[in-house]
Structure formats: structure tokens, C-alpha cells
Design a protein around this motif. Structure first.
Motif, PDB file in Angstrom:
ATOM      1  N   GLN A  84     -24.157 -12.556  68.363  1.00  0.00           N
ATOM      2  CA  GLN A  84     -24.441 -12.980  66.995  1.00  0.00           C
ATOM      3  C   GLN A  84     -25.764 -13.765  66.946  1.00  0.00           C
ATOM      4  N   PRO A  85     -26.896 -13.084  67.104  1.00  0.00           N
ATOM      5  CA  PRO A  85     -28.183 -13.775  67.092  1.00  0.00           C
ATOM      6  C   PRO A  85     -28.497 -14.410  65.738  1.00  0.00           C
ATOM      7  N   ASP A  86     -29.031 -15.637  65.778  1.00  0.00           N
ATOM      8  CA  ASP A  86     -29.371 -16.365  64.553  1.00  0.00           C
ATOM      9  C   ASP A  86     -30.603 -15.767  63.886  1.00  0.00           C
ATOM     10  N   LEU A  87     -30.492 -15.564  62.583  1.00  0.00           N
ATOM     11  CA  LEU A  87     -31.631 -15.111  61.793  1.00  0.00           C
ATOM     12  C   LEU A  87     -32.613 -16.265  61.577  1.00  0.00           C
ATOM     13  N   ASN A  88     -33.867 -15.916  61.335  1.00  0.00           N
ATOM     14  CA  ASN A  88     -34.936 -16.914  61.173  1.00  0.00           C
ATOM     15  C   ASN A  88     -35.243 -17.103  59.693  1.00  0.00           C
ATOM     16  N   TYR A  89     -34.681 -18.144  59.087  1.00  0.00           N
ATOM     17  CA  TYR A  89     -34.863 -18.370  57.654  1.00  0.00           C
ATOM     18  C   TYR A  89     -36.193 -19.038  57.312  1.00  0.00           C
ATOM     19  N   ARG A  90     -37.006 -19.311  58.314  1.00  0.00           N
ATOM     20  CA  ARG A  90     -38.367 -19.760  58.020  1.00  0.00           C
ATOM     21  C   ARG A  90     -39.263 -18.559  57.688  1.00  0.00           C
ATOM     22  N   ASN A  91     -38.734 -17.379  57.878  1.00  0.00           N
ATOM     23  CA  ASN A  91     -39.429 -16.152  57.497  1.00  0.00           C
ATOM     24  C   ASN A  91     -38.949 -15.755  56.094  1.00  0.00           C
ATOM     25  N   PRO A  92     -39.786 -15.825  55.074  1.00  0.00           N
ATOM     26  CA  PRO A  92     -39.344 -15.513  53.696  1.00  0.00           C
ATOM     27  C   PRO A  92     -38.815 -14.097  53.534  1.00  0.00           C
ATOM     28  N   LYS A  93     -39.225 -13.188  54.438  1.00  0.00           N
ATOM     29  CA  LYS A  93     -38.709 -11.816  54.356  1.00  0.00           C
ATOM     30  C   LYS A  93     -37.209 -11.776  54.641  1.00  0.00           C
ATOM     31  N   VAL A  94     -36.749 -12.661  55.524  1.00  0.00           N
ATOM     32  CA  VAL A  94     -35.316 -12.732  55.830  1.00  0.00           C
ATOM     33  C   VAL A  94     -34.549 -13.205  54.601  1.00  0.00           C
ATOM     34  N   VAL A  95     -35.047 -14.247  53.943  1.00  0.00           N
ATOM     35  CA  VAL A  95     -34.388 -14.768  52.740  1.00  0.00           C
ATOM     36  C   VAL A  95     -34.298 -13.677  51.682  1.00  0.00           C
TER      37      VAL A  95
END
Length: 608
Positions: A193-204
Motif C-alpha cells: 500500500q504505497p503512500d500517494l504524494n499529495y504535494r503533487n497537485p496532479k494526485v489531488v
């Protein structure tokens, strides 16, 4: 005389506002019911619950008085963490059915007036998700969709060491090495379950698209999982060690200052609230809601309601876990009174309280507090006001099945340990199949083996037996859900008081409406208590509901001076003279009215 008339008008408005009934939205007064799909109902005999099974049992929710249900994850997943490791947010897990099955579920729920809420898991995906596969391959579009790190130089040579001392919630290091990318990736839960990177606006934005997709399918909102894990500090410094937990692989070994509850989390929550509000404006219909899960201190939890300036709204229902974290079977009446008041006092003005007794991650209410207290706890859940949240099976007192063998254990939190300690970490006991009746596998499945074993006590403890009995936990639960539809329970004020070590009570009052008194005995002995601390009550009260084992029956009359309440009993009373009593003392309005009238007379005379 003009001044007198103005004063009277102003104070009459004040009197009518104080305690008046509010126009509540659908979610503010309903009962939410959590379904753990894997264990609710199997429709095809494979031993695993599914969507068609849920659809076939929705009538039970209607009968129980439930207005909305949230489903633990049903999305496509390798099932390492039984749906909390998602490989495709826009598809249904094959074991649970098809998108057509989901559409049928939505249609049936709409027909019954039940709203469907989905479990949304934003912190991490599965390592089988297309995004992670491309990120691991350093695809430019996805290269920083996850948290990657080179690690620290190894003084002995060879592969770099892990970036820091962070540990997983599920035991062991929070870092796993990728041979393909030659870097470590962060996972606050299992390594799959790798953590997503929410500092990347594309992920948001991608995750926002997921919300829009399911809103268009007809869901009424989302329960957002593990929201406070969304961000970590950017400098990846070590977390301080907790000396009271010496195991370096245990989550409790560290104080988690840098991996949970960061300020950036709230901004994403406010963005998603804007998304939900905009969807309603654009597409019409009723409010779509957000429920957030964060095991955190009160000051952090309250920020999910709104920002510090009050200019941005967040979660409609930040889960109130105080009944899980702060209370247990040894808690006293004073503990309960304090805990109830604590949430109400911390909650920002104008927002809605919620009460969570149990869920798929915690021991069942009847096991945590004692089977003898299940009616008392359900009474409290459904009469405190605001949102009540029930975990499936707790409407009739299901208990944990603690004797699941190591061989049959499924929960990764337990499987990551060993046969000697797994029971301490396992969440399987509260996830066993729903006990519908006393037939094979409790009516859950026709399979020879179910995904988790059924609790053997289903022969005696099952919903069918509860429905057939003259008095039962379930029938009392039904009575409570009907009673909470009364406008006093939906809109009234609340006053809580511990009357003895084990007996506490609270009064629900609303101007020009019935006054109710809820009395709960948590102790093993009958007691005689006085309700005189509640100054607004008259001497005689009438019973409107009583627990199945209570000595009281509906219509019985009792005295506020010497109320006798049995062991583990819970009763709901109404004040025979409720309207005159409450109106005369509504927030001191009448006294203010009289004072203002006298002032107005004096001013008028002075003018003359």
C-alpha cells in the motif's frame, strides 16, 4: 410608548428563537450503518459477501430505522488489506460483483429511501495500481505520484540504508526498497500500500476525479479513510522514540509528530468539501456529505469541521471516536458524562455532533463494554442527538469471535506478527460474518468454508431469533430509531449529569415540545437515584421506552425524587407537564422579557 412596543417586539423575537426547531439537513439526524461487504451476505456461495447480497438485505436496514449506509471498500483490489489496497478506483472488485450489480444496489437503496456512502481510501493505492507501476518505472507523468527516497548512505557500502526510523501502522518499517527504481518508497500501512504524494497537485486532481465519478453514479458521499496520514514532513527526519514501547517494529514505539496530522491535510479536506458542494449546485438533489476518519486529539479533529478563521468548511462528520478511545467496560457514569460533554464543548458552534460506538477496526461494543450493556450503549447512541453510527451486527449485540486460529487469520495487522502474539493485533474477531439466522453459516453463505469462520454462538444469537422474540436487543433498537425521529431528539438541547458512580442521565428539551429524560445504569446493582439535579423537571415522569430486561414498561409513571433503576438498565422518560415546564424556563428568556419590559416602562415614563 414606542420604546415599550419596540422592547416587547425585540424580546418576543428572542423568546421564539431560543430553543426553536431548526431545519436540519437529511444527514444531521439520521442513523448511519456501516456494512463490511465481505461479511454481510454472500449471494453466490463462494463464502465471500458481495453486492447482490447487500441488495438482498437492504430491507433489514429499512426495518431497523437506518437512513444511510457506508460500505467498506468495494473497489478493484488484490485484497492484501481486504479492499483498502485499491488497484483501480473506478472498478468493482470481481469478488463483490459488477458495476451493474452496483447500479442495482443504488436503485434498490433509492427505492427504500436509504442513501449509499462509499469508503474512499486516498492515502495510498495498491502497488498493483497502474499509477504505481508507472511511477516505479519512472514514467515522467507519474514519477512523483508516490513518496520515493534514495535512503541514507551505507557506511559499510552496498545498498543505501532506509531514510529514517518511521514504522508502519501494521508493524515493521514504513519503507520498502524497489529494485526496479533503486529507491525506497513509503507505506504507512502494508508494503503493498504505497503512500500517494499529495504535494503533487496532479494526485489531488486525480483523486478528485474519483469522487466525481462515484457521485455521478448516485452515491451521497464518502467516508474518507485514514485522512490524517495524507502528508509527511518533507525533510524526513526521525520521529522521537517512546520508551514505554521497546519494540522498534511496533507503531507505538514512536511518537508520530511528522507522519500524521500535518496542517496540509486540512486544505485537501476543504478542497473536497468544495467539490461536494459544487456538485450539488451543478447537479441538484440533496447534500452530498463527507465523513472523515482520524484517530487524533480533539484540537486536530475539530479542524476537520472548518478552518481556524471559519471561512472554509470541511468534513460534515469528523468521526467522534471518544466512545472507543476514552471509554470501556470499567468507565463510570462520570466518565461518560464528561466524555459526552467534552465533544459538545469542543465542537464549533453551529455544527453537528456524531457518536461512533464501533467499526471494523475495533472490538465490538458488546465485547468491549460487556454484553449486558449493549442496550444501554445503543440507547445512548440513538438519543444523544446528531448523527448515530452503527456497525453491522451491533443492532442486536453481536460479539467478537476471539478464538480464530492462526491458520484462519486473515488480517494483515495480525499476519505481520507471529502465532504467539497475533491475537493482540488481529481485527478479524469483529469482522466475522453477519449472523442472520441459525441455519448453515448463520444464513450468511451456503459455502462449505467462509472467508472468516462464523462465530459458533450464532445458533442462539442471530437476527431471526431477535425478531421473533417478544423482547430483544433488536426490537429495542427499532424503538429507539423511531423515537429519535421526534423533533426534541432531533433539535433539542441536552444536559448531562452523573447521578451516582454508575448511573447517569441526560435531558433533551425543546421549546413547545416534549421533554425527555434518558437514564442509564452501567452498574451490576440496582440503584435509587434522584432526578432533582435537572431543575426543569416536574415530580412525575412517564416511561416511553425501556430496555428488554427492564422492570419498567411503556406508560409506567415514576417519581423524579426516588427513581429505582435496575442493573444495566436504560429507560427513556417524558415529563408529563413538559410544555409549560420548559417554556417557563427556556434559556431564561422569560426573565429577560420581564426585565426588558420593566426597563421599557421606565424609559417610557421618563419620556413623559
Amino acid at each position: 410608548m414606542r420604546i415599550l412596543l419596540l422592547a416587547v417586539i425585540l424580546n418576543w423575537n428572542l423568546l421564539s428563537i431560543c430553543g426553536d426547531e431548526e431545519n436540519k439537513d437529511w444527514w444531521q439526524t439520521t442513523v448511519f450503518y456501516q456494512i463490511y461487504p465481505r461479511s454481510f451476505q454472500d449471494s453466490n456461495g463462494d463464502g465471500i459477501g458481495d453486492l447482490k447480497g447487500i441488495t438482498s438485505r437492504l430491507d433489514h436496514l429499512k426495518e431497523a430505522g437506518v437512513g444511510a449506509t457506508w460500505l467498506s471498500p468495494i473497489f478493484k483490489s488484490p485484497m492484501v488489506d481486504f479492499g483498502y489496497d485499491i488497484s483501480d478506483y473506478l472498478s468493482i472488485q470481481e469478488e463483490y460483483g459488477t458495476m451493474e450489480d452496483f447500479d442495482e444496489l443504488i436503485a434498490k437503496a433509492k427505492e427504500l429511501g436509504i442513501k449509499i456512502i462509499l469508503d474512499f481510501v486516498p492515502n495510498h493505492s495498491s502497488d498493483k495500481h497502474e499509477w504505481f507501476i508507472k511511477s516505479e518505472a519512472k514514467d515522467p507523468e507519474y514519477i512523483d505520484f508516490y513518496i520515493w527516497h534514495d535512503g541514507k548512505p551505507n557506511p559499510d557500502g552496498g545498498r543505501n540504508l532506509e531514510p529514517n526510523n518511521w514504522v508502519s501502522v501494521f508493524y515493521g518499517s514504513a519503507w520498502t526498497w524497489s529494485d526496479k527504481r533503486q529507491q525506497y518508497y513509503l507505506h504507512q500501512f502494508t508494503k503493498q500500500q504505497p503512500d500517494l504524494n499529495y504535494r503533487n497537485p496532479k494526485v489531488v486532481e486525480r483523486m478528485s476525479d474519483v469522487l466525481r465519478f462515484w457521485l455521478k453514479k448516485g452515491v451521497y458521499g464518502f467516508r474518507v479513510d485514514a485522512i490524517n496520514h495524507l502528508f509527511e514532513v518533507e525533510d524526513f527526519i526521525d520521529e522521537p522514540v517512546n520508551a514505554f514501547d521497546p519494540d522498534p517494529k511496533s507503531y507505538g514505539h514512536l511518537f508520530h509528530y511528522y507522519t500524521v496530522d500535518l496542517n496540509e491535510v486540512y486544505d485537501v479536506v476543504y478542497q473536497w468539501r468544495d467539490l461536494l458542494d459544487d456538485f450539488k449546485k451543478t447537479h441538484g438533489g440533496e447534500t452530498r456529505i463527507m465523513m472523515t476518519e482520524a484517530y487524533a486529539n480533539m484540537s486536530f479533529v475539530m479542524r476537520y469541521y472548518e478552518n481556524d478563521e471559519g471561512t472554509r468548511k470541511g468534513s460534515h462528520i469528523p468521526f467522534n471516536f471518544l466512545m472507543i478511545s476514552d471509554l470501556n467496560g470499567d468507565s463510570t457514569a462520570r466518565d461518560f458524562a464528561h466524555t459526552i460533554s467534552k465533544w459538545m464543548n469542543y465542537m464549533p458552534v453551529g455544527f453537528t455532533a456524531n457518536w461512533v460506538m464501533g467499526n471494523h477496526d475495533n472490538s465490538r461494543v458488546a465485547s468491549r463494554y460487556g454484553v449486558e450493556r449493549i442496550d444501554a450503549l445503543n440507547t445512548m447512541l440513538l438519543t444523544l442527538g446528531g448523527v448515530g453510527i452503527t456497525y453491522n451486527g451491533e443492532e442486536f449485540g453481536m460479539v467478537d469471535y476471539k478464538n480464530i486460529s492462526w491458520k484462519d487469520t486473515q488480517d494483515p495487522a495480525a499476519c505481520n506478527t507471529n502465532p504467539d502474539v497475533y491475537q493482540k493485533y488481529s481485527r478479524d474477531p469483529e469482522r466475522t460474518p453477519f449472523q442472520w439466522d441459525n441455519t448453515k453459516n448463520a444464513g450468511f453463505s451456503t459455502a462449505d468454508k467462509t472467508w472468516l469462520p462464523v462465530n459458533p454462538n450464532y445458533v442462539d444469537l442471530n437476527l431471526k431469533a431477535e425478531k421473533e422474540a417478544e423482547h430483544s436487543h433488536f426490537k429495542f433498537y427499532q424503538k429507539l430509531t423511531k423515537l429519535r425521529q421526534h423533533k426534541t431528539f432531533q433539535n433539542g438541547n441536552i444536559k448531562v449529569q452523573a447521578l451516582s458512580k454508575y448511573v447517569f442521565a441526560f435531558v433533551r428539551e425543546l421549546r413547545d415540545s416534549d421533554t425527555f429524560v434518558v437514564v442509564i445504569n452501567l452498574g451490576a446493582n440496582a440503584e435509587e437515584v434522584s432526578l432533582k439535579p435537572f431543575k426543569t423537571l416536574h415530580d412525575k415522569l412517564k416511561v416511553v421506552a425501556a430496555a428488554p430486561t427492564s422492570q419498567y414498561h411503556e406508560g409506567d409513571e415514576v417519581s423524579t425524587d426516588d427513581l429505582k433503576i435496575g442493573q444495566y438498565d436504560s429507560i427513556i422518560l417524558t415529563d408529563v407537564n413538559h410544555i409549560n415546564n420548559f417554556a417557563s424556563k427556556c434559556c431564561g428568556c422569560n426573565m429577560l422579557l420581564i426585565s426588558s419590559m420593566l426597563l421599557a416602562w421606565m424609559l417610557a415614563l421618563n419620556n413623559f
